[in-house]
Design an enzyme around this catalytic site. Structure first.
Site, PDB file in Angstrom:
ATOM      1  N   SER A   1      -7.073 -16.822  20.738  1.00  0.00           N
ATOM      2  CA  SER A   1      -6.160 -16.241  21.724  1.00  0.00           C
ATOM      3  C   SER A   1      -6.939 -15.236  22.558  1.00  0.00           C
ATOM      4  CB  SER A   1      -4.978 -15.554  21.032  1.00  0.00           C
ATOM      5  OG  SER A   1      -4.195 -14.836  21.975  1.00  0.00           O
ATOM      6  N   GLU A   2      -7.421 -15.687  23.710  1.00  0.00           N
ATOM      7  CA  GLU A   2      -8.232 -14.808  24.551  1.00  0.00           C
ATOM      8  C   GLU A   2      -7.437 -13.595  25.029  1.00  0.00           C
ATOM      9  OE1 GLU A   2     -10.222 -18.425  23.952  1.00  0.00           O
ATOM     10  OE2 GLU A   2      -8.226 -18.149  24.827  1.00  0.00           O
TER      11      GLU A   2
ATOM     12  N   GLU B   1     -13.724 -15.085  18.626  1.00  0.00           N
ATOM     13  CA  GLU B   1     -13.577 -16.357  17.931  1.00  0.00           C
ATOM     14  C   GLU B   1     -14.880 -16.744  17.239  1.00  0.00           C
ATOM     15  OE1 GLU B   1     -12.321 -18.997  20.998  1.00  0.00           O
ATOM     16  OE2 GLU B   1     -10.616 -17.743  21.530  1.00  0.00           O
TER      17      GLU B   1
ATOM     18  N   PRO C   1      -6.812 -17.064  30.335  1.00  0.00           N
ATOM     19  CA  PRO C   1      -5.608 -16.488  29.727  1.00  0.00           C
ATOM     20  C   PRO C   1      -5.687 -14.960  29.589  1.00  0.00           C
ATOM     21  CG  PRO C   1      -6.293 -18.434  28.529  1.00  0.00           C
ATOM     22  CD  PRO C   1      -7.405 -18.114  29.481  1.00  0.00           C
TER      23      PRO C   1
ATOM     24  N   HIS D   1     -16.794 -25.776  30.015  1.00  0.00           N
ATOM     25  CA  HIS D   1     -17.769 -24.984  29.266  1.00  0.00           C
ATOM     26  C   HIS D   1     -18.957 -24.579  30.137  1.00  0.00           C
ATOM     27  CE1 HIS D   1     -15.590 -27.329  26.213  1.00  0.00           C
ATOM     28  NE2 HIS D   1     -15.865 -26.357  25.366  1.00  0.00           N
TER      29      HIS D   1
ATOM     30  N   GLN E   1     -15.649 -17.026  23.888  1.00  0.00           N
ATOM     31  CA  GLN E   1     -16.617 -18.035  23.462  1.00  0.00           C
ATOM     32  C   GLN E   1     -17.339 -18.714  24.625  1.00  0.00           C
ATOM     33  OE1 GLN E   1     -15.413 -21.619  20.906  1.00  0.00           O
ATOM     34  NE2 GLN E   1     -16.087 -20.086  19.412  1.00  0.00           N
ATOM     35  N   PHE E   2     -16.622 -18.995  25.699  1.00  0.00           N
ATOM     36  CA  PHE E   2     -17.204 -19.479  26.953  1.00  0.00           C
ATOM     37  C   PHE E   2     -16.473 -18.769  28.089  1.00  0.00           C
ATOM     38  CE2 PHE E   2     -18.148 -22.890  24.026  1.00  0.00           C
ATOM     39  CZ  PHE E   2     -19.413 -23.322  24.397  1.00  0.00           C
ATOM     40  N   ALA E   3     -17.187 -18.488  29.170  1.00  0.00           N
ATOM     41  CA  ALA E   3     -16.553 -17.805  30.302  1.00  0.00           C
ATOM     42  C   ALA E   3     -15.365 -18.603  30.825  1.00  0.00           C
ATOM     43  CB  ALA E   3     -17.566 -17.578  31.416  1.00  0.00           C
ATOM     44  N   ASP E   4     -15.402 -19.916  30.668  1.00  0.00           N
ATOM     45  CA  ASP E   4     -14.309 -20.768  31.106  1.00  0.00           C
ATOM     46  C   ASP E   4     -13.000 -20.462  30.385  1.00  0.00           C
ATOM     47  OD1 ASP E   4     -17.007 -21.962  30.807  1.00  0.00           O
ATOM     48  OD2 ASP E   4     -16.205 -23.553  32.075  1.00  0.00           O
ATOM     49  N   TYR E   5     -13.076 -19.836  29.212  1.00  0.00           N
ATOM     50  CA  TYR E   5     -11.896 -19.572  28.401  1.00  0.00           C
ATOM     51  C   TYR E   5     -11.212 -18.251  28.748  1.00  0.00           C
ATOM     52  CZ  TYR E   5     -13.812 -23.141  25.191  1.00  0.00           C
ATOM     53  OH  TYR E   5     -14.309 -24.274  24.636  1.00  0.00           O
TER      54      TYR E   5
END
Length: 337
Positions: free
Chosen positions: A59-60, A29, A89, A129, A82-86
């Site tokens: 869309s991870e 992304e 999915p 984040h 983009q962030f490990a939190d994402y």
């Protein structure tokens, strides 16, 4: 030898790898035209074109799934979440497909891919984040997990990860992106320039996966840690005057158990330190291994210092992190026990 921030070192690693091997592709992304939210991929699309560095939909699972297919058919994708939190999915793709590719195909296929993720707090990013989810990956057989603490290690480890034949989770501590974390304070206060760890060769070099580093010699206690907490541990040792030996794991899987046990057998005491939540954190595995392999050398129980067992705070994130004061008090308690 030039000096780099961790962002510059990571960008240099991808640049070197893309130049040496046209099978290496970078996507995620906003990583193409924009250069990534943290600018880690800035300039790569302009240099290598839109087929080598390109933007992906939000869309991870799609990003990781596409990377797995590319890797199975001979490319070497290095993708950014983009962030490990994402990454949640995409967790199914990572655990059910990427991690098992070599084994389920009886070595007919491998999955030479890297998933880069900014991890941890320090930017007031709030609950979505700032997470440190490394334990979720270390539980999965077939994945390798890397967490650098300096620009030098970040570049060498990332090149080694891109060249590895199996999937690597590459976690980048956000607090270290633009400067060395001065562990005596709560925030980065000095640039990497002037810091020895910022000396980074321009060309190709690797830091082998699975080799820890002893970043501080000591005889009183061993601190086993990684990422941002390496700098916190060093600050705590300096402030307390306790002769602590600091082991920077650098790679969580494969784990350099020999480096850990060698140090603990020498010092007789062990602290495990990480930013992630205490319960079910990777520190529990480390503590168990130390107890199993060094029980008769220990002069006291293995101590864990970590983030609080609470949903990640926003305004109070600097109280959530283990800082020099909390680590220092734990060191004093260990020495008095």
């Amino acid at each position: 030898m030039p000096r780099m921030t961790m962002i510059e070192a990571i960008r240099s690693a991808m640049d070197v790898s893309m130049e040496r091997d046209d099978r290496v592709v970078v996507f995620g992304e906003d990583v193409g035209y924009f250069g990534g939210v943290f600018r880690c991929t800035q300039g790569l699309q302009q240099k290598y074109g839109r087929t080598r560095c390109f933007d992906a939909p939000i869309s991870e699972s799609g990003i990781v799934g596409a990377a797995i297919g590319m890797a199975a058919y001979g490319l070497k994708p290095c993708v950014e979440i983009q962030f490990a939190d994402y990454m949640y999915p995409a967790y199914d793709q990572l655990t059910q497909e990427a991690a098992r590719m070599r084994y389920r195909s009886n070595h007919q296929f491998t999955c030479p891919m890297v998933v880069r993720m900014p991890t941890g707090g320090g930017i007031f990013g709030g609950q979505t984040h700032s997470q440190s989810p490394e334990a979720l990956f270390t539980h999965v057989c077939g994945l390798k997990v890397v967490v650098p603490s300096t620009p030098y290690d970040a570049k060498g480890l990332l090149i080694a990860s891109i060249e590895d034949p199996d999937p690597v989770i590459f976690l980048e501590p956000k607090r270290l992106y633009n400067g060395p974390f001065d562990g005596h304070h709560d925030r980065p206060v000095t640039p990497w320039a002037g810091h020895p760890a910022a000396d980074v060769p321009e060309g190709h070099f690797v830091v082998p996966l699975g080799e820890a580093a002893t970043v501080r010699e000591g005889s009183a206690v061993t601190i086993v840690t990684y990422g941002t907490m390496v700098h916190v541990a060093a600050a705590a040792a300096e402030e307390t005057g306790i002769d602590a030996e600091i082991i920077d794991l650098r790679t969580l899987l494969p784990l350099d158990l020999e480096a850990i046990t060698r140090s603990v057998r020498k010092t007789g005491r062990c602290m495990v330190l990480h930013e992630a939540t205490l319960t079910s954190g990777f520190g529990g595995e480390l503590a168990a291994l130390v107890q199993e392999h060094c029980f008769y050398n220990l002069e006291g129980p293995v101590v864990r210092v970590a983030g609080w067992d609470t949903p990640y705070p926003h305004a109070q994130e600097w109280d959530y992190f283990p800082g020099p004061a909390r680590v220092g008090q734990a060191l004093k308690d260990m020495m008095e026990a």
